[in-house]
Every structure is written in C-alpha cells, then in structure tokens.
Write an enzyme that holds these catalytic residues in place. Structure first.
Site, PDB file in Angstrom:
ATOM      1  N   HIS A   1      46.776  42.419   0.391  1.00 48.42           N
ATOM      2  CA  HIS A   1      45.938  42.104   1.562  1.00 48.42           C
ATOM      3  C   HIS A   1      46.805  41.903   2.798  1.00 48.42           C
ATOM      4  O   HIS A   1      46.452  42.317   3.896  1.00 48.42           O
ATOM      5  CB  HIS A   1      45.100  40.847   1.324  1.00 48.42           C
ATOM      6  CG  HIS A   1      43.930  41.099   0.430  1.00 48.42           C
ATOM      7  ND1 HIS A   1      43.349  40.110  -0.335  1.00 48.42           N
ATOM      8  CD2 HIS A   1      43.219  42.217   0.170  1.00 48.42           C
ATOM      9  CE1 HIS A   1      42.358  40.616  -1.025  1.00 48.42           C
ATOM     10  NE2 HIS A   1      42.259  41.894  -0.739  1.00 48.42           N
TER      11      HIS A   1
ATOM     12  N   HIS B   1      43.207  50.669   0.205  1.00 47.28           N
ATOM     13  CA  HIS B   1      43.287  49.382  -0.486  1.00 47.28           C
ATOM     14  C   HIS B   1      44.144  49.492  -1.758  1.00 47.28           C
ATOM     15  O   HIS B   1      45.050  48.684  -1.990  1.00 47.28           O
ATOM     16  CB  HIS B   1      41.864  48.910  -0.808  1.00 47.28           C
ATOM     17  CG  HIS B   1      41.811  47.671  -1.636  1.00 47.28           C
ATOM     18  ND1 HIS B   1      42.199  46.441  -1.153  1.00 47.28           N
ATOM     19  CD2 HIS B   1      41.443  47.474  -2.928  1.00 47.28           C
ATOM     20  CE1 HIS B   1      42.059  45.538  -2.105  1.00 47.28           C
ATOM     21  NE2 HIS B   1      41.598  46.134  -3.191  1.00 47.28           N
TER      22      HIS B   1
ATOM     23  N   ARG C   1      38.905  34.356 -13.195  1.00 50.29           N
ATOM     24  CA  ARG C   1      38.627  35.669 -12.590  1.00 50.29           C
ATOM     25  C   ARG C   1      39.697  36.056 -11.561  1.00 50.29           C
ATOM     26  O   ARG C   1      39.907  37.222 -11.283  1.00 50.29           O
ATOM     27  CB  ARG C   1      37.221  35.672 -11.953  1.00 50.29           C
ATOM     28  CG  ARG C   1      36.785  37.050 -11.463  1.00 50.29           C
ATOM     29  CD  ARG C   1      35.300  37.124 -11.129  1.00 50.29           C
ATOM     30  NE  ARG C   1      34.990  38.400 -10.508  1.00 50.29           N
ATOM     31  CZ  ARG C   1      33.783  38.913 -10.363  1.00 50.29           C
ATOM     32  NH1 ARG C   1      32.730  38.244 -10.810  1.00 50.29           N
ATOM     33  NH2 ARG C   1      33.583  40.069  -9.781  1.00 50.29           N
TER      34      ARG C   1
ATOM     35  N   HIS D   1      47.096  41.467  -5.207  1.00 51.90           N
ATOM     36  CA  HIS D   1      46.202  41.485  -4.050  1.00 51.90           C
ATOM     37  C   HIS D   1      46.635  40.553  -2.920  1.00 51.90           C
ATOM     38  O   HIS D   1      46.311  40.809  -1.772  1.00 51.90           O
ATOM     39  CB  HIS D   1      44.764  41.167  -4.486  1.00 51.90           C
ATOM     40  CG  HIS D   1      44.104  42.320  -5.199  1.00 51.90           C
ATOM     41  ND1 HIS D   1      44.584  42.833  -6.373  1.00 51.90           N
ATOM     42  CD2 HIS D   1      43.013  43.077  -4.887  1.00 51.90           C
ATOM     43  CE1 HIS D   1      43.809  43.843  -6.767  1.00 51.90           C
ATOM     44  NE2 HIS D   1      42.855  44.004  -5.877  1.00 51.90           N
TER      45      HIS D   1
ATOM     46  N   LYS E   1      37.577  44.281 -17.227  1.00 48.41           N
ATOM     47  CA  LYS E   1      36.902  43.597 -16.115  1.00 48.41           C
ATOM     48  C   LYS E   1      35.715  42.794 -16.674  1.00 48.41           C
ATOM     49  O   LYS E   1      35.498  41.637 -16.295  1.00 48.41           O
ATOM     50  CB  LYS E   1      36.432  44.601 -15.065  1.00 48.41           C
ATOM     51  CG  LYS E   1      35.592  43.953 -13.967  1.00 48.41           C
ATOM     52  CD  LYS E   1      36.149  44.087 -12.592  1.00 48.41           C
ATOM     53  CE  LYS E   1      35.435  43.181 -11.610  1.00 48.41           C
ATOM     54  NZ  LYS E   1      35.330  43.693 -10.275  1.00 48.41           N
TER      55      LYS E   1
ATOM     56  N   GLU F   1      44.324  50.133  -9.555  1.00 47.50           N
ATOM     57  CA  GLU F   1      43.557  49.055 -10.217  1.00 47.50           C
ATOM     58  C   GLU F   1      43.629  49.210 -11.743  1.00 47.50           C
ATOM     59  O   GLU F   1      43.663  48.221 -12.478  1.00 47.50           O
ATOM     60  CB  GLU F   1      42.094  49.041  -9.754  1.00 47.50           C
ATOM     61  CG  GLU F   1      41.887  48.822  -8.254  1.00 47.50           C
ATOM     62  CD  GLU F   1      42.165  47.382  -7.767  1.00 47.50           C
ATOM     63  OE1 GLU F   1      42.337  46.477  -8.593  1.00 47.50           O
ATOM     64  OE2 GLU F   1      42.209  47.196  -6.523  1.00 47.50           O
TER      65      GLU F   1
ATOM     66  N   ARG G   1      14.230  38.207  -1.247  1.00 44.30           N
ATOM     67  CA  ARG G   1      14.991  37.254  -2.078  1.00 44.30           C
ATOM     68  C   ARG G   1      15.512  37.869  -3.376  1.00 44.30           C
ATOM     69  O   ARG G   1      15.754  37.176  -4.356  1.00 44.30           O
ATOM     70  CB  ARG G   1      14.158  36.008  -2.399  1.00 44.30           C
ATOM     71  CG  ARG G   1      13.767  35.231  -1.160  1.00 44.30           C
ATOM     72  CD  ARG G   1      13.245  33.863  -1.507  1.00 44.30           C
ATOM     73  NE  ARG G   1      12.852  33.193  -0.298  1.00 44.30           N
ATOM     74  CZ  ARG G   1      11.679  33.360   0.289  1.00 44.30           C
ATOM     75  NH1 ARG G   1      10.775  34.161  -0.257  1.00 44.30           N
ATOM     76  NH2 ARG G   1      11.397  32.736   1.401  1.00 44.30           N
TER      77      ARG G   1
ATOM     78  N   GLU H   1      34.159  33.294 -10.195  1.00 46.77           N
ATOM     79  CA  GLU H   1      35.555  33.091  -9.781  1.00 46.77           C
ATOM     80  C   GLU H   1      35.886  31.627  -9.511  1.00 46.77           C
ATOM     81  O   GLU H   1      36.368  31.267  -8.444  1.00 46.77           O
ATOM     82  CB  GLU H   1      35.891  33.969  -8.555  1.00 46.77           C
ATOM     83  CG  GLU H   1      37.396  34.164  -8.403  1.00 46.77           C
ATOM     84  CD  GLU H   1      37.792  35.262  -7.415  1.00 46.77           C
ATOM     85  OE1 GLU H   1      37.182  36.330  -7.427  1.00 46.77           O
ATOM     86  OE2 GLU H   1      38.721  35.012  -6.651  1.00 46.77           O
TER      87      GLU H   1
ATOM     88  N   ASN I   1      43.196  39.358  -9.180  1.00 42.68           N
ATOM     89  CA  ASN I   1      43.847  39.478  -7.867  1.00 42.68           C
ATOM     90  C   ASN I   1      45.333  39.781  -7.972  1.00 42.68           C
ATOM     91  O   ASN I   1      46.041  39.722  -6.976  1.00 42.68           O
ATOM     92  CB  ASN I   1      43.684  38.169  -7.062  1.00 42.68           C
ATOM     93  CG  ASN I   1      42.237  37.961  -6.672  1.00 42.68           C
ATOM     94  OD1 ASN I   1      41.488  38.917  -6.538  1.00 42.68           O
ATOM     95  ND2 ASN I   1      41.851  36.704  -6.494  1.00 42.68           N
TER      96      ASN I   1
ATOM     97  N   LYS J   1      30.004  41.297  -7.509  1.00 48.97           N
ATOM     98  CA  LYS J   1      30.362  40.872  -6.141  1.00 48.97           C
ATOM     99  C   LYS J   1      29.772  41.880  -5.170  1.00 48.97           C
ATOM    100  O   LYS J   1      30.052  43.081  -5.267  1.00 48.97           O
ATOM    101  CB  LYS J   1      31.884  40.831  -5.965  1.00 48.97           C
ATOM    102  CG  LYS J   1      32.534  39.581  -6.492  1.00 48.97           C
ATOM    103  CD  LYS J   1      33.981  39.523  -6.012  1.00 48.97           C
ATOM    104  CE  LYS J   1      34.703  38.330  -6.600  1.00 48.97           C
ATOM    105  NZ  LYS J   1      36.123  38.313  -6.216  1.00 48.97           N
TER     106      LYS J   1
END
Ligand SMILES: NC(=O)c1ccc[n+]([C@@H]2O[C@H](COP(=O)([O-])OP(=O)(O)OC[C@H]3O[C@@H](n4cnc5c(N)ncnc54)[C@H](O)[C@@H]3O)[C@@H](O)[C@H]2O)c1
Length: 359
Positions: free
Chosen positions: A251, A264, A240, A247, A226, A185, A121, A236, A244, A143
């Site tokens: 994507h 990416h 946040r 993105h 960031k 980025e 956990r 998010e 993106n 993340k």
C-alpha cells in the site's frame, strides 16, 4: 463443476468452478431459488465480451435480466457510481427479492456488492469474477465497498454473496499484466498457509503463466485458503489480517507512486519481498525463506523492489498514515517458514533502515 463451500453458518455459500460455466448461470440461479428480474452490473469491457452469454443463459431459464453498465476503472469506484446504480435499480423498480449479478473484476464486484448491501437494506447478490485477482481474492469473503477521496476502500460493508461462479476460460481475454498481478495474491496464499502450493507454483510457473491446467488448481487452492481464513474471522477481528502479508509495504508503494506505476498485485509483490527481507533482518526467518520468496516473485515476472525515489523514510511515513499503526507501532505480517506467518509490531526507530538495500 467443482464446488467449494464457504462455511459461515446461515451466510454460507458455494463457489462453483467451471470452464465455460457462464452457460450454466441461469440453472444455478434457479438452483438458488431466484426467479424473475435480475440486474447484471458490469462495465463496457467485460459486458462487451461476456454479458450476452450471461443474458442468454438467464433468458433460457425464464429470468428477465437488465444490464446496468458502470464505467471501467478504479477511479469510478466511488459513491457517485453507487448512486447511479441506485437510480437504475429504483428506476426499474427492482424489489428486495431481485438479485444483482456482479460481472467483472474486483472493481465491479466491490461496487456491485456494496450497492446490493445497501439497496432496500440488502438484496441478494452473486459474484461472477472475471479477473484472476477477483477469482482468487475479492469475490470471496464479503468485503464490499468504494473509495473516498481521502483513501481507498474507506466506505463499505461486509456482505456475503449467495454464490460465486468462477469460469477460468474468461482469463484468456484478460491482459497479461492483470494475470501476473493476480498471481501475486496466489503466491501470497502459498507463503502464508501452504508450502505445497508454493512448491506447485515453483514447479509449474510456465504452465500457469500460459494459463494451462495449473491455473485451475492454483485458483481453487487459493479460494480454499481464503475461505478457511474468512470462516475463522469473517470481520477481520484478528486472524484475517494474515491475508495482508505484503500489503503494508505494498500500500505504501502504491501511495508513494500515486497508484500509477504499479497494479495492486505488483505493489503486493514488492511488498512481499520487503516483508520477507524484514523477517530475515529481524531473525524471524532464515535467508533461504527470503530468497525463495524473492525468486518466485521474479519467476512470475513481477517486480521485487520499489523504485529508487522511494526512500526508507518516505516508506515509513506512508505506512504510518495507513491504517496499520496501533499505539505508535507499525504492525506487519512477517514470515517464519513458507506456510507460516506471524504478526509483529515494530517502532519506527527500530525499523532497519538498510532494508531497502537488501531487496
Ligand atoms: N473485496 C475484497 O476483498 C478485495 C480484495 C482485493 C482487491 N479488491 C479490490 O479489487 C479491485 C481490483 O480488482 P481487479 O484487479 O480485478 O481490477 P479491475 O476490476 O479494475 O479489472 C482490471 C481490468 O480488467 C478488465 N477485465 C476484467 N475482466 C476481464 C476479462 N475477462 N477480459 C478482459 N478484460 C477484463 C476490467 O474491465 C479492467 O479494465 C480494487 O478496487 C481492490 O480494492 C477487493
């Protein structure tokens, strides 16, 4: 060693910036009150280059490190790899106080972080990012997660590291395409939040591409931005999502090229130029802003347009399947000025189909 704090209340943590900092990792682990056994999760490439340095620093400071190697590559960012990590952790009876060190790029960091979030956990974990992308993006913000056969990053948890150690000298062994992908980025941070960073990138692109002193500033400033965003919206719920920028298009480009043609960061570079073009077409920014974004992306040797087989129709369909559709409207982060972005929703039928002709 410079330090930046990510301020998240009881989950706050420092980012340490250094050149040659792997030699200090044992001391940093002690400073953070860790002792005893430590698992280092890495892959054969990064492990082959840097694990010995990390192990020796840990042994010198009375830790008992164990290395868990996972295969290299995005295709192994899945639950099978996480399960093999659990097997190793259970096999060596790692306890709740035994930390994990993620030594590698974003793939290792995301997998190791998720294993740390879920084993017993939650056990402490430390990010030691070794790609430019992971140093400016994935190691900060908590993340963690893995891919599902139906989509990228569908399984995961928000789980913050105890500290991040960024040693910029490791970028010397990183392939140049990976450096450029990470720089996409960095350019993004300039566009969304910091005109001065974009000016810096425009003036110093040569030095940065050669990994001169400018890269250290670019990395540190990216982490600051960031951190600022994550501090305001850790999970998010809104803001946040400015991260993106580029993105949504990116994507779609990745999906339509089966994740094979572009890294990416390269897809994000194309996506940023497309987002800038859309901003211009909708009258949200002027032509100068669009042109500057396209020029800086080109200066860093990144692609600016999608391959010809990607039509506007395919692009829209791919974006609709992505998670950014709310009430049948596509949601974009668009640019107003360099350093200022806005959220914008648009219906499919209102999308300017001639956009692809512009980029
Ligand atoms: N968690 C987040 O917030 C977040 C944000 C952005 C991206 N990501 C994830 O990050 C992943 C991409 O990460 P990445 O771009 O770092 O790729 P990566 O982790 O696959 O690393 C790229 C390649 O470089 C090698 N490598 C790493 N460090 C090296 C070094 N110093 N010298 C030589 N080779 C080295 C790796 O072994 C790998 O082959 C994706 O899975 C993406 O989903 C996560």
């Amino acid at each position: 060693m410079e330090i930046l704090t990510v301020d998240l209340g009881e989950r706050s943590y420092p980012i340490y910036f250094s050149r040659g900092g792997f030699e200090d990792i044992g001391t940093l682990m002690q400073k953070h009150s860790f002792k005893g056994r430590v698992s280092i999760i890495t892959n054969p490439v990064v492990g082959g280059l840097y694990a010995e340095k990390v192990i020796s620093s840990l042994k010198d400071t009375d830790f008992f490190p164990e290395v868990i190697k996972i295969p290299d590559g995005e295709e192994y960012k899945n639950l099978n790899t996480v399960s093999s990590i659990y097997d190793s952790l259970v096999g060596s009876r790692m306890e709740r106080i035994s930390p994990i060190i993620a030594l590698g790029g974003g793939v290792v960091g995301d997998i190791a972080g998720f294993a740390a979030a879920t084993y017993l956990r939650g056990i402490p974990f430390v990010q030691v990012p070794t790609t430019l992308l992971s140093q400016v993006d994935s190691s900060v913000g908590g993340k963690t997660g893995v891919n599902h056969p139906k989509g990228k990053n569908l399984i995961g948890a928000f789980y913050q590291p105890r500290f991040v150690l960024i040693d910029t000298t490791v970028l010397k062994t990183l392939p140049h395409t990976e450096i450029r992908a990470g720089l996409a980025e960095v350019i993004k941070y300039g566009i969304i939040k910091d005109h001065n960073l974009l000016l810096f990138l425009e003036a110093n692109y040569d030095d940065i591409l050669k990994l001169g002193g400018g890269i250290d500033y670019a990395i540190k400033r990216s982490c600051e931005i960031k951190a600022e965003v994550v501090e305001q919206d850790e999970r998010e719920k809104g803001l946040r999502a400015v991260l993106n920028f580029g993105h949504t298009f990116g994507h779609a480009v990745e999906t339509l090229t089966d994740y094979r043609e572009f890294k990416h960061g390269e897809a994000v570079a194309i996506g940023m130029v497309m987002a800038a073009a859309l901003s211009y077409e909708l009258g949200i920014c002027n032509y100068g802003v669009y042109k500057r974004i396209k020029d800086i992306v080109e200066k860093f040797g990144l692609p600016v347009s999608p391959p010809p087989q990607i039509t506007a129709d395919k692009l829209l369909s791919a974006m609709e399947i992505d998670k950014k559709v709310i009430d049948a409207k596509l949601r974009f982060v668009l640019v107003k000025e360099i350093g200022e972005v806005v959220f914008h929703e648009i219906r499919r039928e209102d999308f300017p189909l001639d956009l692809l002709g512009m980029v």
